[in-house]
Motif scaffolding. Structure first.
Motif, PDB file in Angstrom:
ATOM      1  N   LEU A  48       0.940  -1.240  -0.009  1.00 35.71           N
ATOM      2  CA  LEU A  48       0.067  -0.002   0.005  1.00 35.71           C
ATOM      3  C   LEU A  48       0.762   1.232  -0.013  1.00 35.71           C
ATOM      4  CD1 LEU A  48      -2.951  -1.001   2.492  1.00 35.71           C
ATOM      5  CD2 LEU A  48      -3.182  -0.678   0.066  1.00 35.71           C
ATOM      6  N   THR A  49       2.181   1.334   0.418  1.00 33.71           N
ATOM      7  CA  THR A  49       3.039   2.490   0.406  1.00 33.71           C
ATOM      8  C   THR A  49       3.784   2.525  -0.670  1.00 33.71           C
ATOM      9  OG1 THR A  49       4.469   1.159   1.996  1.00 33.71           O
ATOM     10  CG2 THR A  49       2.648   2.842   2.906  1.00 33.71           C
ATOM     11  N   ARG A  50       3.867   1.544  -1.631  1.00 35.52           N
ATOM     12  CA  ARG A  50       5.050   1.408  -2.608  1.00 35.52           C
ATOM     13  C   ARG A  50       4.790   2.994  -3.757  1.00 35.52           C
ATOM     14  NH1 ARG A  50       9.640  -1.475  -2.776  1.00 35.52           N
ATOM     15  NH2 ARG A  50       8.957  -2.992  -1.249  1.00 35.52           N
ATOM     16  N   PHE A  51       3.812   3.411  -3.601  1.00 34.66           N
ATOM     17  CA  PHE A  51       3.494   4.531  -4.309  1.00 34.66           C
ATOM     18  C   PHE A  51       4.357   5.911  -3.946  1.00 34.66           C
ATOM     19  CE2 PHE A  51       0.548   5.420  -0.846  1.00 34.66           C
ATOM     20  CZ  PHE A  51       0.822   6.617  -0.617  1.00 34.66           C
ATOM     21  N   VAL A  52       4.938   5.894  -2.601  1.00 34.52           N
ATOM     22  CA  VAL A  52       5.497   7.172  -2.078  1.00 34.52           C
ATOM     23  C   VAL A  52       6.990   7.434  -3.010  1.00 34.52           C
ATOM     24  CG1 VAL A  52       4.617   6.898   0.165  1.00 34.52           C
ATOM     25  CG2 VAL A  52       6.853   5.799  -0.587  1.00 34.52           C
ATOM     26  N   VAL A  53       7.736   6.665  -3.432  1.00 32.79           N
ATOM     27  CA  VAL A  53       8.863   7.091  -4.228  1.00 32.79           C
ATOM     28  C   VAL A  53       8.486   7.735  -5.231  1.00 32.79           C
ATOM     29  CG1 VAL A  53      10.784   6.202  -5.360  1.00 32.79           C
ATOM     30  CG2 VAL A  53      10.406   5.501  -3.213  1.00 32.79           C
ATOM     31  N   PRO A  54       7.349   7.350  -6.279  1.00 33.54           N
ATOM     32  CA  PRO A  54       6.982   7.925  -7.666  1.00 33.54           C
ATOM     33  C   PRO A  54       6.404   9.233  -7.107  1.00 33.54           C
ATOM     34  CG  PRO A  54       6.359   5.727  -7.720  1.00 33.54           C
ATOM     35  CD  PRO A  54       6.979   5.813  -6.276  1.00 33.54           C
ATOM     36  N   ILE A  55       5.864   9.365  -5.940  1.00 33.61           N
ATOM     37  CA  ILE A  55       5.118  10.679  -5.648  1.00 33.61           C
ATOM     38  C   ILE A  55       6.150  11.614  -5.304  1.00 33.61           C
ATOM     39  CG2 ILE A  55       3.915  11.953  -3.761  1.00 33.61           C
ATOM     40  CD1 ILE A  55       2.175  10.695  -5.645  1.00 33.61           C
ATOM     41  N   PHE A  56       7.255  11.324  -4.603  1.00 31.82           N
ATOM     42  CA  PHE A  56       8.438  12.123  -4.396  1.00 31.82           C
ATOM     43  C   PHE A  56       9.181  12.422  -5.672  1.00 31.82           C
ATOM     44  CE2 PHE A  56       8.949  10.325   0.055  1.00 31.82           C
ATOM     45  CZ  PHE A  56       8.598  11.455   0.653  1.00 31.82           C
ATOM     46  N   VAL A  57       9.382  11.656  -6.645  1.00 30.20           N
ATOM     47  CA  VAL A  57       9.992  12.055  -7.924  1.00 30.20           C
ATOM     48  C   VAL A  57       8.970  13.014  -8.836  1.00 30.20           C
ATOM     49  CG1 VAL A  57      10.805  10.999 -10.052  1.00 30.20           C
ATOM     50  CG2 VAL A  57      11.321   9.990  -7.934  1.00 30.20           C
ATOM     51  N   MET A  58       7.914  12.818  -8.937  1.00 33.67           N
ATOM     52  CA  MET A  58       6.841  13.670  -9.467  1.00 33.67           C
ATOM     53  C   MET A  58       6.691  14.885  -8.954  1.00 33.67           C
ATOM     54  SD  MET A  58       3.573  10.596 -10.009  1.00 33.67           S
ATOM     55  CE  MET A  58       2.566  11.837 -10.647  1.00 33.67           C
TER      56      MET A  58
END
Length: 206
Positions: A48-58
């Protein structure tokens, strides 16, 4: 882009504590029995928390690719290199000291390998440095909306859809052959998220 953008601050504020959750869950996955209840709980939070790195990059892409922001690539990379160097050396020192009672040439070699060669938690900083090095090139791409959309289409196909097909054993060899023969490396991985962050911020959030 001098004024603060509230939704970018919100995304960072949500993602920062979730990074901690992600790492705690990852440790739980490695230290609990597979398919046990504890393992399943850790697996759930890890997923459920795997999205955090793409969010930081975006978020970084929305900021650094904005034409209104003046970016000095050298200074941006330097600000990452200092903490990367410090924490890589500190982490490697602590690990090697805990596994050896004396310092010899093997200790020094292992120390340098762990600090600068082995894959560790500092991969995120290396990835950001790579993206920062691409900023002048990516800025030229995002100057034109059609060119940016073309780049994102390439990223979606070669960086998202085709790698996702690798979960099917019958398609794994075909996908690897196609991507391998094309040597298609730029519009894949996190560069796509970087550009996507700029695209969504520029054309979709207003």
């Amino acid at each position: 882009m001098g004024e603060r953008v509230l939704y970018l601050d919100f995304l960072k504020g949500v993602s920062i504590p979730l990074v901690v959750v992600l790492h705690v869950a990852a440790v739980g996955l490695s230290e609990t029995e597979i398919n046990s209840f504890s393992w399943q709980v850790c697996n759930m939070f890890d997923s459920l928390t795997r999205f955090v790195v793409p969010i930081f990059v975006m978020v970084s892409g929305a900021i650094f690719l904005n034409k209104q922001k003046k970016v000095n690539v050298y200074n941006s990379i330097k600000r990452l290199l200092i903490p990367l160097l410090f924490w890589s050396l500190a982490y490697s020192f602590v690990v090697n000291v805990s596994h050896s009672d004396f310092i010899d040439w093997k200790w020094i070699v292992d120390f340098l390998k762990l600090a600068f060669i082995a894959s560790t938690h500092t991969w995120f900083l290396y990835m950001l440095i790579g993206l920062y090095m691409l900023i002048p090139l990516l800025r030229s791409i995002v100057e034109n909306k059609k060119t940016e959309e073309y780049f994102l289409c390439l990223w979606l196909v070669f960086g998202v859809v085709l790698p996702s097909l690798n979960i099917f054993p019958s398609l794994h060899f075909i996908v690897d052959s196609i991507v391998g023969k094309l040597f298609f490396y730029l519009p894949v991985g996190y560069s796509g998220y970087f550009v996507l962050g700029h695209y969504l911020h520029t054309y979709c959030h207003n």
